[in-house]
Design a protein around this motif. Sequence first.
Motif, PDB file in Angstrom:
ATOM      1  N   GLY A  90       0.828  -1.203   0.000  1.00  0.00           N
ATOM      2  CA  GLY A  90       0.000   0.000   0.000  1.00  0.00           C
ATOM      3  C   GLY A  90       0.861   1.251   0.000  1.00  0.00           C
ATOM      4  N   PHE A  91       1.903   1.243   0.839  1.00  0.00           N
ATOM      5  CA  PHE A  91       2.830   2.377   0.877  1.00  0.00           C
ATOM      6  C   PHE A  91       3.586   2.494  -0.441  1.00  0.00           C
ATOM      7  CE2 PHE A  91       7.119   4.030   1.620  1.00  0.00           C
ATOM      8  CZ  PHE A  91       6.823   5.281   2.169  1.00  0.00           C
ATOM      9  N   ALA A  92       4.030   1.354  -0.981  1.00  0.00           N
ATOM     10  CA  ALA A  92       4.751   1.368  -2.258  1.00  0.00           C
ATOM     11  C   ALA A  92       3.879   1.941  -3.374  1.00  0.00           C
ATOM     12  CB  ALA A  92       5.211  -0.043  -2.617  1.00  0.00           C
ATOM     13  N   SER A  93       2.596   1.587  -3.376  1.00  0.00           N
ATOM     14  CA  SER A  93       1.669   2.094  -4.384  1.00  0.00           C
ATOM     15  C   SER A  93       1.472   3.599  -4.236  1.00  0.00           C
ATOM     16  CB  SER A  93       0.313   1.387  -4.268  1.00  0.00           C
ATOM     17  OG  SER A  93       0.444   0.007  -4.443  1.00  0.00           O
ATOM     18  N   ASP A  94       1.281   4.051  -2.995  1.00  0.00           N
ATOM     19  CA  ASP A  94       1.099   5.485  -2.744  1.00  0.00           C
ATOM     20  C   ASP A  94       2.328   6.278  -3.158  1.00  0.00           C
ATOM     21  OD1 ASP A  94      -1.343   4.868  -1.693  1.00  0.00           O
ATOM     22  OD2 ASP A  94      -0.771   5.128   0.405  1.00  0.00           O
ATOM     23  N   LEU A  95       3.504   5.757  -2.787  1.00  0.00           N
ATOM     24  CA  LEU A  95       4.752   6.446  -3.130  1.00  0.00           C
ATOM     25  C   LEU A  95       4.925   6.536  -4.638  1.00  0.00           C
ATOM     26  CD1 LEU A  95       7.471   7.678  -2.239  1.00  0.00           C
ATOM     27  CD2 LEU A  95       8.411   5.351  -2.176  1.00  0.00           C
ATOM     28  N   THR A  96       4.655   5.432  -5.317  1.00  0.00           N
ATOM     29  CA  THR A  96       4.758   5.408  -6.785  1.00  0.00           C
ATOM     30  C   THR A  96       3.827   6.435  -7.415  1.00  0.00           C
ATOM     31  OG1 THR A  96       5.328   3.058  -6.786  1.00  0.00           O
ATOM     32  CG2 THR A  96       4.444   3.970  -8.832  1.00  0.00           C
ATOM     33  N   SER A  97       2.574   6.433  -7.004  1.00  0.00           N
ATOM     34  CA  SER A  97       1.583   7.348  -7.576  1.00  0.00           C
ATOM     35  C   SER A  97       1.983   8.802  -7.363  1.00  0.00           C
ATOM     36  CB  SER A  97       0.211   7.096  -6.948  1.00  0.00           C
ATOM     37  OG  SER A  97      -0.162   5.757  -7.068  1.00  0.00           O
ATOM     38  N   SER A  98       2.454   9.106  -6.158  1.00  0.00           N
ATOM     39  CA  SER A  98       2.853  10.489  -5.850  1.00  0.00           C
ATOM     40  C   SER A  98       3.980  10.948  -6.756  1.00  0.00           C
ATOM     41  CB  SER A  98       3.280  10.595  -4.381  1.00  0.00           C
ATOM     42  OG  SER A  98       2.222  10.254  -3.517  1.00  0.00           O
ATOM     43  N   ILE A  99       4.965  10.087  -6.956  1.00  0.00           N
ATOM     44  CA  ILE A  99       6.114  10.440  -7.797  1.00  0.00           C
ATOM     45  C   ILE A  99       5.677  10.672  -9.239  1.00  0.00           C
ATOM     46  CG2 ILE A  99       8.278   9.569  -8.793  1.00  0.00           C
ATOM     47  CD1 ILE A  99       8.731   8.070  -6.129  1.00  0.00           C
ATOM     48  N   ILE A 100       4.866   9.779  -9.770  1.00  0.00           N
ATOM     49  CA  ILE A 100       4.439   9.888 -11.174  1.00  0.00           C
ATOM     50  C   ILE A 100       3.562  11.121 -11.391  1.00  0.00           C
ATOM     51  CG2 ILE A 100       3.114   8.798 -13.018  1.00  0.00           C
ATOM     52  CD1 ILE A 100       5.820   7.474 -12.461  1.00  0.00           C
ATOM     53  N   ILE A 101       2.565  11.317 -10.532  1.00  0.00           N
ATOM     54  CA  ILE A 101       1.657  12.455 -10.704  1.00  0.00           C
ATOM     55  C   ILE A 101       2.411  13.774 -10.588  1.00  0.00           C
ATOM     56  CG2 ILE A 101      -0.326  13.682  -9.732  1.00  0.00           C
ATOM     57  CD1 ILE A 101      -1.447  10.938  -8.879  1.00  0.00           C
ATOM     58  N   PHE A 102       3.282  13.879  -9.611  1.00  0.00           N
ATOM     59  CA  PHE A 102       4.016  15.131  -9.413  1.00  0.00           C
ATOM     60  C   PHE A 102       4.987  15.372 -10.566  1.00  0.00           C
ATOM     61  CE2 PHE A 102       7.313  17.784  -7.221  1.00  0.00           C
ATOM     62  CZ  PHE A 102       6.505  18.894  -7.047  1.00  0.00           C
ATOM     63  N   GLY A 103       5.627  14.315 -11.042  1.00  0.00           N
ATOM     64  CA  GLY A 103       6.557  14.468 -12.152  1.00  0.00           C
ATOM     65  C   GLY A 103       5.875  15.011 -13.391  1.00  0.00           C
ATOM     66  N   PHE A 104       4.700  14.472 -13.719  1.00  0.00           N
ATOM     67  CA  PHE A 104       3.972  14.960 -14.896  1.00  0.00           C
ATOM     68  C   PHE A 104       3.426  16.369 -14.659  1.00  0.00           C
ATOM     69  CE2 PHE A 104       4.393  10.664 -16.287  1.00  0.00           C
ATOM     70  CZ  PHE A 104       4.187  10.677 -17.666  1.00  0.00           C
ATOM     71  N   THR A 105       3.051  16.664 -13.424  1.00  0.00           N
ATOM     72  CA  THR A 105       2.572  18.019 -13.115  1.00  0.00           C
ATOM     73  C   THR A 105       3.663  19.050 -13.354  1.00  0.00           C
ATOM     74  OG1 THR A 105       1.000  17.194 -11.458  1.00  0.00           O
ATOM     75  CG2 THR A 105       1.615  19.514 -11.313  1.00  0.00           C
ATOM     76  N   LEU A 106       4.901  18.715 -12.985  1.00  0.00           N
ATOM     77  CA  LEU A 106       6.011  19.638 -13.204  1.00  0.00           C
ATOM     78  C   LEU A 106       6.221  19.923 -14.689  1.00  0.00           C
ATOM     79  CD1 LEU A 106       8.694  18.425 -10.616  1.00  0.00           C
ATOM     80  CD2 LEU A 106       7.236  20.450 -10.485  1.00  0.00           C
TER      81      LEU A 106
END
Length: 327
Positions: free
Chosen positions: A252-268
Amino acid sequence: MLVVIVLIVLLGLVFDFTNGFHDTANAIATSVSTRALSPRAAVLLAGTMNLIGAMTFTGVAKTIGGKIADPLKIPHGTIVVLCALVAAIFWNLFTWYFGIPSSSSHALIGGLTGAVIGAAGFHAVDLAGFTSIIEALITSPICAFVLGFAIMWAFRAVFGWRSPHRVNRVFRVLQCFSAAAQAFMHGTNDSQKTMGVITFALIAGGYQHTMHVPLWVKTLCAIAMGVGTASGGWRIIKTVGSKIIKIEPINGFASDLTSSIIIFGFTLFKLPVSSTHVISSAIMGTGAAKRARGVHWNVAGRILVAWLVTIPMSGLIAAGLTKLALL
């Protein structure tokens, strides 16, 4: 014109509200499923972090409002936005009712594109801009799956020999922070799409001439999404949080961490992504790293079908509504 603009703003807020209980449920699904957070605490946390995230960036809003079509060159631009929002809201409610984690982002982008085509034809769509948006929507879940697999594989290598009870206890605490981060990242990307559409309508209606997102638009959209988050989403939580894989705190933590990184990267990079796609793909990636047979691929297939049909279906609905409105 003023009445139409007011109606567009209200519908935009309704869309963000439905986005809140539709998509934000994904952001807290894993933490609720593992009981890292109670449903009430998770919803309150997600609503607050979504609001903060929505107030932070505007790059994605400018991409949505300016890259699909030029609002100054679209006839009846305000009607176009009106029909796009109605189509996207309808698709959000339809998929929410059946518990299908389809993408609000896809619904809005498909709706706006379809409405533009309905009003001015295919040539009115900025093909290069539309293609860049579609590329981001396609590549982001692939990146999430790969990164989720890699992060979970690394976690298993480091923590696999430790006591599962102790590992889960630690990661259950960490999930409180990862859920907050994921909800914040969701706000930085998803709420901006509605901001972009409203700004598109303001330009088409002659109320402003640039893609600058007014502060009042940012504030209203952020509040609408935060309130929506606090109002529902349990159908989607059930699908994402339990039907794809059996979620434990570590994945669950791994999934959350992954999602946060991907979403923020594309937002930048000022590119829109589907939080639904990213989060679901991250869960599949972490599940596959742990045990590929543990992933319910039939459920994943249903989600994939929903992803594929959302843009064309919302586009067709919006195009039809636009044609009827302009008769």
